[in-house]
Design an enzyme around this catalytic site. Structure first.
Site, PDB file in Angstrom:
ATOM      1  N   HIS A  21      -2.073   2.969   2.523  1.00 59.93           N
ATOM      2  CA  HIS A  21      -2.643   2.250   3.672  1.00 59.93           C
ATOM      3  C   HIS A  21      -1.536   1.724   4.585  1.00 59.93           C
ATOM      4  O   HIS A  21      -1.630   1.803   5.804  1.00 59.93           O
ATOM      5  CB  HIS A  21      -3.456   1.035   3.199  1.00 59.93           C
ATOM      6  CG  HIS A  21      -4.725   1.355   2.466  1.00 59.93           C
ATOM      7  ND1 HIS A  21      -5.022   0.839   1.242  1.00 59.93           N
ATOM      8  CD2 HIS A  21      -5.779   2.134   2.805  1.00 59.93           C
ATOM      9  CE1 HIS A  21      -6.208   1.267   0.850  1.00 59.93           C
ATOM     10  NE2 HIS A  21      -6.691   2.062   1.772  1.00 59.93           N
ATOM     11  N   LYS A  45     -19.241  -2.200  -5.090  1.00 63.51           N
ATOM     12  CA  LYS A  45     -19.761  -2.111  -6.465  1.00 63.51           C
ATOM     13  C   LYS A  45     -18.725  -2.603  -7.486  1.00 63.51           C
ATOM     14  O   LYS A  45     -19.014  -3.439  -8.318  1.00 63.51           O
ATOM     15  CB  LYS A  45     -20.172  -0.671  -6.750  1.00 63.51           C
ATOM     16  CG  LYS A  45     -21.356  -0.616  -7.656  1.00 63.51           C
ATOM     17  CD  LYS A  45     -22.071   0.717  -7.733  1.00 63.51           C
ATOM     18  CE  LYS A  45     -21.228   1.882  -7.367  1.00 63.51           C
ATOM     19  NZ  LYS A  45     -21.218   3.035  -8.106  1.00 63.51           N
ATOM     20  N   ARG A  94      -5.559  11.831   3.208  1.00 66.74           N
ATOM     21  CA  ARG A  94      -4.657  12.130   2.090  1.00 66.74           C
ATOM     22  C   ARG A  94      -4.621  13.605   1.796  1.00 66.74           C
ATOM     23  O   ARG A  94      -3.600  14.181   1.521  1.00 66.74           O
ATOM     24  CB  ARG A  94      -5.147  11.414   0.822  1.00 66.74           C
ATOM     25  CG  ARG A  94      -4.857   9.955   0.816  1.00 66.74           C
ATOM     26  CD  ARG A  94      -5.662   9.282  -0.234  1.00 66.74           C
ATOM     27  NE  ARG A  94      -7.051   9.167   0.190  1.00 66.74           N
ATOM     28  CZ  ARG A  94      -7.903   8.296  -0.295  1.00 66.74           C
ATOM     29  NH1 ARG A  94      -7.531   7.489  -1.254  1.00 66.74           N
ATOM     30  NH2 ARG A  94      -9.122   8.236   0.151  1.00 66.74           N
ATOM     31  N   SER A 131      -7.107   3.109  -3.852  1.00 63.86           N
ATOM     32  CA  SER A 131      -7.299   1.768  -4.406  1.00 63.86           C
ATOM     33  C   SER A 131      -7.976   1.861  -5.770  1.00 63.86           C
ATOM     34  O   SER A 131      -7.675   1.087  -6.680  1.00 63.86           O
ATOM     35  CB  SER A 131      -8.154   0.921  -3.458  1.00 63.86           C
ATOM     36  OG  SER A 131      -7.520   0.791  -2.217  1.00 63.86           O
TER      37      SER A 131
HETATM   38  P1  ADP Z   1     -13.098   3.108   2.621  1.00 63.08           P
HETATM   39  O1  ADP Z   1     -13.875   2.497   1.492  1.00 63.08           O
HETATM   40  O2  ADP Z   1     -13.626   2.787   3.979  1.00 63.08           O
HETATM   41  O3  ADP Z   1     -12.762   4.577   2.464  1.00 63.08           O
HETATM   42  P2  ADP Z   1     -10.382   2.531   1.848  1.00 63.08           P
HETATM   43  O4  ADP Z   1      -9.758   1.181   1.771  1.00 63.08           O
HETATM   44  O5  ADP Z   1     -10.522   3.281   0.578  1.00 63.08           O
HETATM   45  O6  ADP Z   1     -11.742   2.288   2.572  1.00 63.08           O
HETATM   46  O7  ADP Z   1      -9.568   3.436   2.870  1.00 63.08           O
HETATM   47  C1  ADP Z   1      -9.418   3.102   4.226  1.00 63.08           C
HETATM   48  C2  ADP Z   1      -8.776   4.275   4.959  1.00 63.08           C
HETATM   49  O8  ADP Z   1      -7.476   4.506   4.451  1.00 63.08           O
HETATM   50  C3  ADP Z   1      -9.516   5.597   4.808  1.00 63.08           C
HETATM   51  O9  ADP Z   1      -9.395   6.316   6.019  1.00 63.08           O
HETATM   52  C4  ADP Z   1      -8.761   6.304   3.726  1.00 63.08           C
HETATM   53  O10 ADP Z   1      -8.879   7.715   3.831  1.00 63.08           O
HETATM   54  C5  ADP Z   1      -7.351   5.849   4.034  1.00 63.08           C
HETATM   55  N1  ADP Z   1      -6.479   5.910   2.872  1.00 63.08           N
HETATM   56  C6  ADP Z   1      -6.673   5.391   1.655  1.00 63.08           C
HETATM   57  N2  ADP Z   1      -5.641   5.656   0.828  1.00 63.08           N
HETATM   58  C7  ADP Z   1      -4.745   6.371   1.567  1.00 63.08           C
HETATM   59  C8  ADP Z   1      -3.483   6.976   1.299  1.00 63.08           C
HETATM   60  N3  ADP Z   1      -2.944   6.929   0.102  1.00 63.08           N
HETATM   61  N4  ADP Z   1      -2.894   7.622   2.313  1.00 63.08           N
HETATM   62  C9  ADP Z   1      -3.482   7.704   3.529  1.00 63.08           C
HETATM   63  N5  ADP Z   1      -4.648   7.180   3.845  1.00 63.08           N
HETATM   64  C10 ADP Z   1      -5.294   6.521   2.888  1.00 63.08           C
END
Ligand code: ADP
Length: 163
Positions: A21, A45, A94, A131
């Site tokens: 992120h 969840k 990703r 995450s």
């Molecule tokens: P959501 O539940 O909305 O997907 P996340 O917190 O999981 O929220 O992810 C937010 C954004 O960050 C999404 O666009 C996701 O694809 C991106 N993202 C998550 N992990 C990575 C990573 N390792 N590299 C690049 N982008 C990421």
């Protein structure tokens, strides 16, 4: 490039924020004048950190970054973007597996409000980080120090020590 002012939101769950992120935030900053990291407050969840804790951790990380701020939001992302007068939604990619879902989301958001989504691809070394993975590995006592920033690492250790 035009001299149009571009304000982007980077919405997500960020439970917790990872190096992936953070990489997306740094890349986004090069493209936009202002970037708001928007932490979805709708109940997850398998939520580990409260929305307030998630915002706090991100605030610690973006403190020195000019043009970046963080806040929580409820409800629809597009509605929040409209409130903030943001022209762009930023999302990270990703791998190809992210593409299908992100494509549908971006198309839906654009058809509802006309807002564009801009994707940036993460550095290869962060391509596998999620995450969910971080929460799972940390809960089992694995070393996640390379996957998350230092402040998040400390919070994860505290959280799982208590359990
Ligand atoms: P959501 O539940 O909305 O997907 P996340 O917190 O999981 O929220 O992810 C937010 C954004 O960050 C999404 O666009 C996701 O694809 C991106 N993202 C998550 N992990 C990575 C990573 N390792 N590299 C690049 N982008 C990421």
């Amino acid at each position: 490039m035009s001299d149009k002012f571009v304000r982007a939101i980077f919405p997500g769950s960020f439970d917790p924020i990872t190096n992936g992120h953070l990489d997306v935030i740094h890349r986004g900053l090069k493209l936009f004048d202002e970037l708001i990291v928007a932490v979805g407050r709708s109940p997850l969840k398998d939520q580990l950190f409260s929305p307030e804790e998630r915002v706090e951790m991100i605030a610690e990380l973006v403190k020195g970054l000019h043009g970046v701020s963080v806040e929580g939001f409820d409800g629809l992302t597009v509605e929040y973007a409209r409130q903030k007068k943001a022209n762009v939604i930023l999302r990270g990619l990703r791998s190809l597996t992210d593409v299908n879902y992100e494509f549908e989301l971006a198309m839906t958001n654009r058809s509802v409000t006309g807002i564009e989504t801009i994707f940036v691809m993460t550095t290869e070394q962060y391509g596998f980080i999620s995450s969910t993975l971080v929460r799972q590995v940390a809960s089992l006592g694995g070393d996640i120090s390379n996957l998350v920033p230092e402040n998040v690492y400390r919070r994860l250790r505290e959280r799982f020590k208590k359990q």
